[in-house]
Scaffold this active site. Structure first.
Site, mmCIF file in Angstrom:
data_model
loop_
_atom_site.group_PDB
_atom_site.id
_atom_site.type_symbol
_atom_site.label_atom_id
_atom_site.label_comp_id
_atom_site.label_asym_id
_atom_site.label_seq_id
_atom_site.Cartn_x
_atom_site.Cartn_y
_atom_site.Cartn_z
ATOM 1 N N TYR A 1 -53.594 -31.176 -21.172
ATOM 2 C CA TYR A 1 -52.243 -31.109 -20.608
ATOM 3 C C TYR A 1 -51.501 -32.378 -21.009
ATOM 4 O O TYR A 1 -52.037 -33.476 -20.904
ATOM 5 C CB TYR A 1 -52.287 -31.015 -19.075
ATOM 6 C CG TYR A 1 -50.913 -31.027 -18.453
ATOM 7 C CD1 TYR A 1 -50.254 -29.831 -18.163
ATOM 8 C CD2 TYR A 1 -50.248 -32.225 -18.201
ATOM 9 C CE1 TYR A 1 -48.976 -29.842 -17.626
ATOM 10 C CE2 TYR A 1 -48.967 -32.238 -17.679
ATOM 11 C CZ TYR A 1 -48.346 -31.040 -17.391
ATOM 12 O OH TYR A 1 -47.070 -31.044 -16.879
ATOM 13 N N GLU B 1 -43.163 -30.366 -21.495
ATOM 14 C CA GLU B 1 -44.537 -30.052 -21.110
ATOM 15 C C GLU B 1 -45.234 -29.313 -22.248
ATOM 16 O O GLU B 1 -44.740 -28.299 -22.735
ATOM 17 C CB GLU B 1 -44.512 -29.177 -19.854
ATOM 18 C CG GLU B 1 -45.874 -28.983 -19.234
ATOM 19 C CD GLU B 1 -45.800 -28.105 -17.991
ATOM 20 O OE1 GLU B 1 -45.419 -26.924 -18.115
ATOM 21 O OE2 GLU B 1 -46.127 -28.604 -16.902
#
Ligand code: ADP
Ligand code: MG
Length: 388
Positions: free
Chosen positions: A109, A197
């Site tokens: 992530y 993101e």
């Protein structure tokens, strides 16, 4: 403003971030054609919608033949995709992105946001990619690293390498990982991002890094200096009420309650919503008509609020500092006449020329409930909405 995954990947690629080969498709035939263009033997068909969680909702499909690509495209196009992030109404799928399948060894992530309390951009990274950051924070908070960026110098190469090491990226891929992290940071900074993101950022079986997903949002107040970004806006993905409001220069957020709110000033609008909740009701919207609201703007606000069929009463709350209560009152009267308003209308005015404003309302002959203060206005609005 939000953009699509394929658009974010195009931007990131310009900043040196590695992304899979891909192409856009508006029809199943085009999807199959894209797959042939990309080559290889595995493709992924991805619904382009302004929401995350597509994978679990059927919006991301791995395919092993051109025929499968065509079928998956046919199933997705023209349908609404409801994910755990989209809200129950879902988002319409009008575009697909066809990508080459990547051989995933590990998912990470990587996120960039503004930390308002630190007044810095911070990088958030985790070795547990693939799931939502909220879920990672709950299940494995120790895997999350947070690195603030010093604004005077920007992100440094050593910081990017430290993040790569913290994620446990193997030595052979650290340089590429650091370049990817720096590239993302530069894209975020240069384009005035508010959120970026990459979930997942993957390490391939061949020890390369690839941004497999990309989500990017931009600061609306900086869009004027990024015409290339403004162009990427896809109104079909936005709440039509909010799009209309933005086009009219009003700041509006649609909510689920039944008391429509027309307020000047964002802080007062927030306080108004709080007071409605405190009085046992629920606001239908946030609406800030701005400091210098003319009768014309007030009329526009009325049209906007009354388009929401859930609205059972309207509360106008104006504190006139820059504005003048008499202008607002004129606007209210004009708006009621123009829109032929049948809903109960509660008006609270305070500030400059308030006496004149109240006189205009009283003498206008329109059906209006006045209130001396915000608490009274809120409880009268809630009562009116409940009685309707
Ligand atoms: P979302 O976050 O909306 O669910 P993603 O783009 O993250 O959508 O895709 C969901 C999952 O599908 C990823 O975590 C990854 O496992 C897989 N996936 C996505 N794109 C590819 C690709 N090009 N090759 C292989 N797998 C992919
Ligand atoms: Mg994702």
């Amino acid at each position: 403003m939000d953009i699509h995954e394929y658009q974010a990947k195009e931007i990131l690629a310009k900043f040196g971030v590695p992304v899979p080969r891909g192409g856009l498709a508006y029809s199943p035939e085009q999807a199959a054609y894209r797959a042939r263009e990309i080559g290889g033997s595995v493709w992924v068909v991805k619904a382009q919608v302004h929401t995350g969680g597509r994978g679990k909702a059927g919006g991301v499909k791995v395919c092993k033949s051109e025929h499968e690509v065509e079928e998956a495209a046919d199933r997705m196009l023209g349908r609404k995709l409801v994910t755990h992030q989209s809200g129950p109404a879902g988002k319409m799928v009008n575009r697909l992105y066809i990508e080459g399948g990547v051989n995933i060894a590990k998912e990470f992530y990587l996120g960039f946001v503004l930390d308002r309390s630190l007044q810095r951009v911070i990088v958030i990274a985790s070795s547990e990619g693939g799931m939502d950051i909220e879920e990672i924070a709950e299940k494995n908070p120790d895997s999350i690293v947070r690195v603030p960026v010093e604004p005077a110098v920007g992100m440094q190469a050593f910081q990017a390498r430290e993040i790569a090491f913290a994620l446990g990226i193997p030595g052979a891929a650290v340089t590429e990982a650091a370049q990817t992290i720096l590239g993302c940071y530069r894209a975020f900074r240069d384009k005035d991002g508010t959120m970026l993101e990459i979930n997942p950022l993957v390490l391939t079986g061949e020890n390369h890094l690839v941004a497999l997903d990309a989500k990017m949002s931009f600061d609306d107040n900086a869009l004027f200096r990024h015409p290339d970004i403004s162009e990427l806006r896809d109104k079909s993905q936005e709440d039509p009420r909010e799009t209309q409001a933005a086009d009219r220069g009003l700041s509006y957020v649609g909510l689920d309650g039944d008391v429509g709110c027309i307020v000047n000033g964002a802080g007062l609008a927030m306080a108004t919503m709080d007071m409605i909740l405190l009085a046992g009701g629920a606001p239908a919207n946030f609406l800030d008509i701005g400091g210098g609201a003319t009768p014309d703007r007030v009329a526009k606000a009325f049209r906007l609020v009354t388009q929401d069929k859930n609205v059972k009463a309207i509360l106008v709350n104006i504190f006139a500092g820059i504005n003048r209560c008499d202008w607002v009152a004129q606007g209210v009267v004009k708006a009621v006449e123009m829109t032929d308003l049948k809903l109960p209308l509660i008006v609270r005015l305070a500030g400059t020329h308030v006496e004149e404003g109240r006189r205009i309302l009283a003498e206008s002959g329109i059906n209006v409930i006045t209130a001396a203060n915000l608490a009274e206005a809120a409880s009268k609005s809630v009562a009116a909405a409940k009685a309707a």
